[in-house]
Design an enzyme around this catalytic site. Structure first.
Site, PDB file in Angstrom:
ATOM      1  N   LYS A 105     145.329 162.594  20.051  1.00 25.69           N
ATOM      2  CA  LYS A 105     144.557 161.352  20.179  1.00 25.69           C
ATOM      3  C   LYS A 105     143.474 161.312  19.107  1.00 25.69           C
ATOM      4  O   LYS A 105     143.126 162.318  18.489  1.00 25.69           O
ATOM      5  CB  LYS A 105     143.907 161.260  21.572  1.00 25.69           C
ATOM      6  CG  LYS A 105     142.966 162.420  21.930  1.00 25.69           C
ATOM      7  CD  LYS A 105     141.558 162.334  21.369  1.00 25.69           C
ATOM      8  CE  LYS A 105     140.697 163.531  21.723  1.00 25.69           C
ATOM      9  NZ  LYS A 105     139.388 163.540  21.019  1.00 25.69           N
ATOM     10  N   ASP A 147     139.316 166.168  28.651  1.00 31.18           N
ATOM     11  CA  ASP A 147     140.135 165.207  27.911  1.00 31.18           C
ATOM     12  C   ASP A 147     141.543 165.063  28.470  1.00 31.18           C
ATOM     13  O   ASP A 147     142.262 164.132  28.110  1.00 31.18           O
ATOM     14  CB  ASP A 147     140.249 165.626  26.441  1.00 31.18           C
ATOM     15  CG  ASP A 147     138.958 165.396  25.660  1.00 31.18           C
ATOM     16  OD1 ASP A 147     138.023 164.803  26.226  1.00 31.18           O
ATOM     17  OD2 ASP A 147     138.893 165.827  24.495  1.00 31.18           O
TER      18      ASP A 147
END
Length: 399
Positions: A98, A225
């Site tokens: 990401k 995350d």
């Protein structure tokens, strides 16, 4: 199973069934391909679902007997039976990373963590992970293609599998091979993605005993995350990062970018240690999100409050960002650091500036082009065909 094939877990019979060739005149159907290691599948509807056989008196012409054979019902019962019996023994999944399009640090928490507000988005650079059921009921075995990656319980993949067993009581253990392309210490969430992918895989092997929401909530116990990767690919994340709000992709998925990461990594703990909350940007993160949704990515919206402390930890990183921005004027819509570094992202072009190739200082940088990607509900991320081999560590002799 190839990484392009992903399981859709439901708690009813599978809907996606391999096709039969159509048939007429009451001939039996011919099989086309049949997929092992997963759902057996037959069509819910076929052109001739019933076969009628009649017998009649040839003298009088009167019908004596009529038998109706419901082929569709028979096949669906057979499909259900095979679905119950068939399991998977191998699974290969794509594990994408990401970027943080913006990252605001909004305060320090009593538990020592920081509150953040960030637009996370999955991109097309990623690892591949192969899972196989192990005959062992006590040990996972992890291997990888790169040195320096821990292969024991320190690895987030092993932590994720242990977490899944703890939450479900299902005692599957695995042989795992991690084909790593995402660099470590890069601010790209590669390890977090690996953990999310491992949770997804363990759930597939277990017949989908957990919902996606369960997996997302559990994953926050081992990493801030990780829950993001159970979004559909674009999310506004708050708290420590574990509060995930799915949003529609605010930018075009075909918007190109280039990732440039020097050899130096940015230890996340050290970056946060140097962070001074009173010196961060004061712009409302929701204003940034609204601007991006309306007008796209530009330099003024790609705010990352972790850049100043990261530039203290790795001073050469600030110069790299400045050089990319200067050399690529008009080429990139924005140049910014992702996460806690040390990857610098140039959005708007897949091409790096020429100095990356020319200067000895950058002969060992990691370089990759990428695009934004998403996933559909009930399916894991698929690797775009165009990015199979785009991640390269460039050496001086590479033209």
């Amino acid at each position: 199973m190839a990484s392009s094939s992903h399981f859709l877990c439901t708690h009813v019979s599978y809907n996606h069934k391999p096709h039969f060739n159509s048939f007429t005149n009451a001939t039996l159907p011919q099989f086309s391909s049949f997929k092992p290691h997963g759902s057996s599948s037959f069509p819910k509807k076929i052109q001739s679902s019933r076969i009628r056989a009649t017998a009649s008196d040839s003298t009088t012409g009167r019908k004596q007997l009529e038998v109706v054979y419901d082929l569709e019902n028979k096949l669906n019962k057979l499909a259900d039976e095979v679905d119950r019996e068939a399991g998977i023994s191998r699974l290969t999944l794509f594990s994408p990373c990401k970027i943080n399009v913006f990252l605001r640090i909004t305060g320090k928490r009593a538990d020592g963590f920081h509150d953040l507000a960030s637009l996370f988005h999955v991109i097309s650079l990623g690892d591949k992970i192969k899972f196989s059921l192990s005959p062992s009921k006590s040990t996972d075995r992890l291997s990888t293609n790169v040195p320096g990656v821990p292969l024991d319980k320190r690895n987030l993949i092993i932590k994720a599998l242990n977490l899944f067993r703890k939450k479900t009581g299902i005692d599957n253990h695995f042989w795992i091979h991690l084909d790593k392309k995402v660099p470590t210490g890069a601010g790209l969430g590669g390890g977090s993605s690996n953990a999310a992918t491992a949770l997804w895989a363990a759930n597939q092997f277990s017949g989908c005993v957990a919902s996606e929401k369960d997996l997302q909530e559990w994953s926050g116990e081992i990493g801030s995350d990780i829950p993001f990767f159970f979004s559909h690919g674009a999310a506004y994340c708050t708290g420590r990062g574990e509060v995930v709000e799915d949003i529609s992709p605010p930018v075009p998925l075909d918007l190109p970018m280039v990732l440039i990461k020097p050899q130096e990594a940015c230890p996340t703990g050290e970056v946060y240690k140097r962070l001074r909350v009173d010196q961060t940007s004061q712009i409302d993160p929701l204003v940034l999100l609204e601007k991006i949704s309306k007008s796209g990515i530009s330099q003024d919206v790609c705010v990352n409050d972790l850049e100043p402390p990261a530039f203290e930890v790795v001073p050469s990183l600030k110069r790299l960002k400045q050089r990319i921005a200067a050399a690529g004027r008009g080429q990139y819509d924005a140049v910014f650091m992702s996460g806690s570094g040390s990857t610098i992202v140039g959005v708007g072009s897949p091409d790096p500036p020429q100095f990356v190739y020319d200067d000895d200082e950058y002969k060992n940088v990691f370089l990759s082009e990428a695009k934004f990607i998403t996933r559909s509900a009930g399916q894991w991320y698929s690797e775009p065909l165009s990015t199979d081999d785009e991640s390269i560590s460039f050496e001086k002799h590479v033209e």
